[in-house]
Design an enzyme around this catalytic site. Sequence first.
Site, PDB file in Angstrom:
ATOM      1  N   ASP A  57       4.649 -11.273  26.921  1.00 26.36           N
ATOM      2  CA  ASP A  57       5.178 -12.433  27.749  1.00 26.36           C
ATOM      3  C   ASP A  57       5.470 -12.196  29.051  1.00 26.36           C
ATOM      4  O   ASP A  57       6.934 -11.978  29.328  1.00 26.36           O
ATOM      5  CB  ASP A  57       6.523 -12.770  26.955  1.00 26.36           C
ATOM      6  N   GLU A  76       8.248 -19.392  18.148  1.00 27.40           N
ATOM      7  CA  GLU A  76       9.499 -19.223  18.233  1.00 27.40           C
ATOM      8  C   GLU A  76       9.988 -20.816  17.919  1.00 27.40           C
ATOM      9  O   GLU A  76      10.962 -21.244  18.513  1.00 27.40           O
ATOM     10  CB  GLU A  76       9.654 -19.290  19.857  1.00 27.40           C
ATOM     11  N   GLU A 118      10.565 -15.578  35.551  1.00 31.31           N
ATOM     12  CA  GLU A 118      11.594 -14.972  34.396  1.00 31.31           C
ATOM     13  C   GLU A 118      11.956 -13.646  34.104  1.00 31.31           C
ATOM     14  O   GLU A 118      13.008 -13.033  34.107  1.00 31.31           O
ATOM     15  CB  GLU A 118      11.083 -15.722  32.992  1.00 31.31           C
TER      16      GLU A 118
HETATM   17  C1  GCV Z   1       9.233 -22.008  26.759  1.00 27.44           C
HETATM   18  C2  GCV Z   1       9.271 -16.943  26.387  1.00 27.44           C
HETATM   19  C3  GCV Z   1      10.401 -17.794  27.280  1.00 27.44           C
HETATM   20  C4  GCV Z   1      10.789 -18.927  26.636  1.00 27.44           C
HETATM   21  C5  GCV Z   1       9.474 -19.771  26.703  1.00 27.44           C
HETATM   22  C6  GCV Z   1       8.308 -19.223  25.787  1.00 27.44           C
HETATM   23  C7  GCV Z   1       7.033 -19.750  25.746  1.00 27.44           C
HETATM   24  O1  GCV Z   1       9.582 -16.471  25.098  1.00 27.44           O
HETATM   25  O2  GCV Z   1      11.657 -16.679  27.201  1.00 27.44           O
HETATM   26  O3  GCV Z   1      11.766 -19.512  27.389  1.00 27.44           O
HETATM   27  O4  GCV Z   1       9.592 -20.979  25.918  1.00 27.44           O
HETATM   28  O5  GCV Z   1       7.931 -17.900  26.451  1.00 27.44           O
HETATM   29  O6  GCV Z   1       6.205 -19.380  26.604  1.00 27.44           O
HETATM   30  O7  GCV Z   1       6.931 -20.618  24.918  1.00 27.44           O
END
Ligand code: GCV
Length: 690
Positions: A364, A291, A392
Site C-alpha cells: 500500500d 476494506e 500518506e
Molecule cells: C481510499 C489505504 C488507505 C485508505 C485508502 C485505501 C485504498 O488503505 O489508507 O485510505 O482508501 O488504501 O487505496 O483504497
Amino acid sequence: MGGRSLVNRCAALIASALLFALPGAVRAEDGYALWLRYAPLEGEALERLRAFDPAITAAGEGATLALASQELARGLTSLTGGMPQGGGGEIALNCRGEGGDGSFTIETRGRSIRISGPGELSCLYGAYALLRELSLGVDPAAINLSEAPGMPLRLLNHWDNPDGHVERGYAGRSIFDWWRLPEHLDQRMIDYARANASIGINGSVVNNVNASPLFLTPRYLPKLKRLADAWRPYGIRLYISARFSAPRDVGGLETADPLDPRVQAWWKAKADEIYAEIPDFGGFLVKANSEGQPGPQDYGRTHADGANMLGRAIGERGVVIWRAFVYSELDATDRAKQAYAEFVPLDGQFDDNVIVQVKNGPIDFQPREPFHPLFGAMPNTKLMLEAQITKEYLGFSTHLSFLAPMWEEVLRADTGRGGTVAEIIAPAGMAGVANTGSDRNWSGSHFDQANWYAFGRLAWNPGLPSEQIAREWGAQTFSRDERFLAAVVPMMLGSRQATVDYMNPLGLAHLFDTGHHYGPAPWVCDLARPEWNPCYYHKADAEGIGFDRTRSGSNALEQYALSIAAQWSDPRMIDPDYLLWFHHVPWDFPMPSGRPLWDELVARYDRGVAAVDEMARTWAAQERFVDAERFRDVSEYLRIHRQEAQWWRDASIAYWRSLNGLDMPAGAAEPEHTLEHYRSLTFPEAPGNG
Ligand code: GCV
C-alpha cells in the site's frame, strides 16, 4: 471568424497577464500559479524572444484552439513583459477537429513556428510544450518537438468526499465545492483543468473510491455536468467512483447482484442518464470487496462478473476501472499475495472496456515496495498503474519528498514477463491519487506541487528521467538560475531515498501509527486484524527482523517471474533496499557494506536524518533566488521535516533495541527519549484520516 480574431478575443486576458508581468508589479508568489508562472525571462533569452515577437494564428475556431491561442498569448506576455505584436515572427496553430490523442509536432523554420496534430488538443498540448521550452530559456529558433502520449489514460483519482473531507488529503479541504455547484463554478476548477492539461493529464475521477452513492443520484448530475462542460476544452474527461451497492443504496432495489437483470438494467439506465448530460463521460472507477466496500463477492460473484456488468452498462462510451487493491482479514495468507491470488485466475475474463488498476506495490504505497507481481501476470487483461501523489506514507505535506524517482523505479522495473511495468501499462494508463486541496498552494507544500507535475509528465512520457522533470519543474516554479537548479535538483532527487532511510529502511514497511498513518508505531501488535499491525510486517524479535517471503515463509516470491524471484531469493544477493521485505534475517546478518544488519540499519536511519539536514542547508542558501513568502514556507517545513525525521529514527531504534537488547553501534547517538515517551504520543487530530 479567422485566426486573428481569436487573438483579439484574448485581449482582456493579455492585458491582465501584462499587468502581472510589468516590472515592479506586485507578484503574488503564494504558489497558486504552480509551474505556470511564466516568470519574465532575462538577458539573452529575453532579447531573443522579444525579437521573435510572433503573431499567433489559428486555423479554426474551436474552444480548445482558442485556449491554445490564449495560453500562448498569456505565456509570451508574461515571459517577455509585453504583449506580442506580430513584429515578424509567427506561431501558427494547425490542428483541426475534435478528438485525437493530443500528440503534436512543433516545427520551427526561421521565425515561424508551426504547431500541428490530429485534433485541437494537439495544439493545446503543443502550446504548453512550447511555453515550457521558452520558460526554460530555450531559443525559439531551436524548438522542434514531436511527441505522442505514452499511454491513453492519464488520470487523477481524488479521494474527496461530498462533505469536503479528503481521505489522505494534507492540503486542506476538497477543491470541489459540491454544495455550491452547479450554480457556482469556482475559478479553481478552471485553473485546475489548465494545470492538468499543461502536463497532459486527461481525466479526473472526482470522488473517493470509498464512494458515496450520492454521486449517482439525480441531484449530483447537474453538478457533474457543470464540471465536465468546464473541463472539456482542456481535454479533461470526468469520471466518478461508483459505489457497487448503489442499486440498493439509492436505486430502490433490494440487491446489487451483478447477475440480476434488474441490477443490470438499473446501471444501464444510470449510464444512459449520465451520458445524456455528459456525452464524453469517462466512466466508473470501482473499489469492490476491499476494506469493507461492497462488491460482487457479496453475492458470490467474481470481480469479473461485477466489472463486466458495469462495463456493459457503459458500452463503447467509456471504461470501467476496477481496482485490484484487495485483501481480507479472513484470508490468512500474506497480504502481499492476496491481490494476485484473486485476480490472476480471472485473466482473460474482463471485457475490452474494463481495466484493472494495480497499485505500484503489493501492500500500500509504502516508501519503497517491489513492483506489484500482477504486472506481467495478466497478459490478457488491460492493467493500469495506480500511484499515490498524496504522501500518506511519506510524511504528509511537511516532508520534502520528490516522488518521480519512486515512480521511475516502478515504471522501469522489468517484470520478466513481457516487458517493464511501463510497457505492460502502455495500452491502458496511469492514475495518481491527487494531492490537491483548498490550500492556496494547492498541494499543501510548494514542493509537493512537483509530485503532481511529475505524475503528469511521467504519464505522458514514462521514459522521462526524474532529473529532467525536477529541472523543468524547479525552473518554472522557482528559478531558472543555474546555481539554483544545480543545488535544488540533486536535493529533490535524493529526497525520496532520505524518506525511505529514516522511515522504513532496508525493505521494512508499514510501521506507521494506526489509522492516520502519521509517525512511527512499530510497536503496535494488538489490533483486531493481523495486517493492520506493524508487527505483522516487520516480524522483529530478539533474534532478527524481516518478513520471510521466500519458500520457507509465505513464498510471495513465487508470484514473480522466475528470473526476478531468482534475484531476490538469496538474502546475500538481494538489493539491500528490499532485504527485509523478502527475508527474515538475524540482527548480525552480514551486509554488503561489511557491517552487521543492526549497524547497517542504524546507519541508514542516520543517513536519512543527515540528508534532511543537508536539504535544509541547501535550501537556506537559495534565499536570493526565491521570493520571501515561498522561501520562508519551505524553510519552516524543512524544520518540521528535520524534527520528524529524527523522531522516526529515534522511536524506531528505541523499539528495535527493546527487542534485540543491542548497544548502539560505535559512534551512533542514543535516541533522544525513552521508548515509553514515543509510545505515549498520540495524534487523534492528524489530518486526512479515512
Ligand atoms: C481510499 C489505504 C488507505 C485508505 C485508502 C485505501 C485504498 O488503505 O489508507 O485510505 O482508501 O488504501 O487505496 O483504497
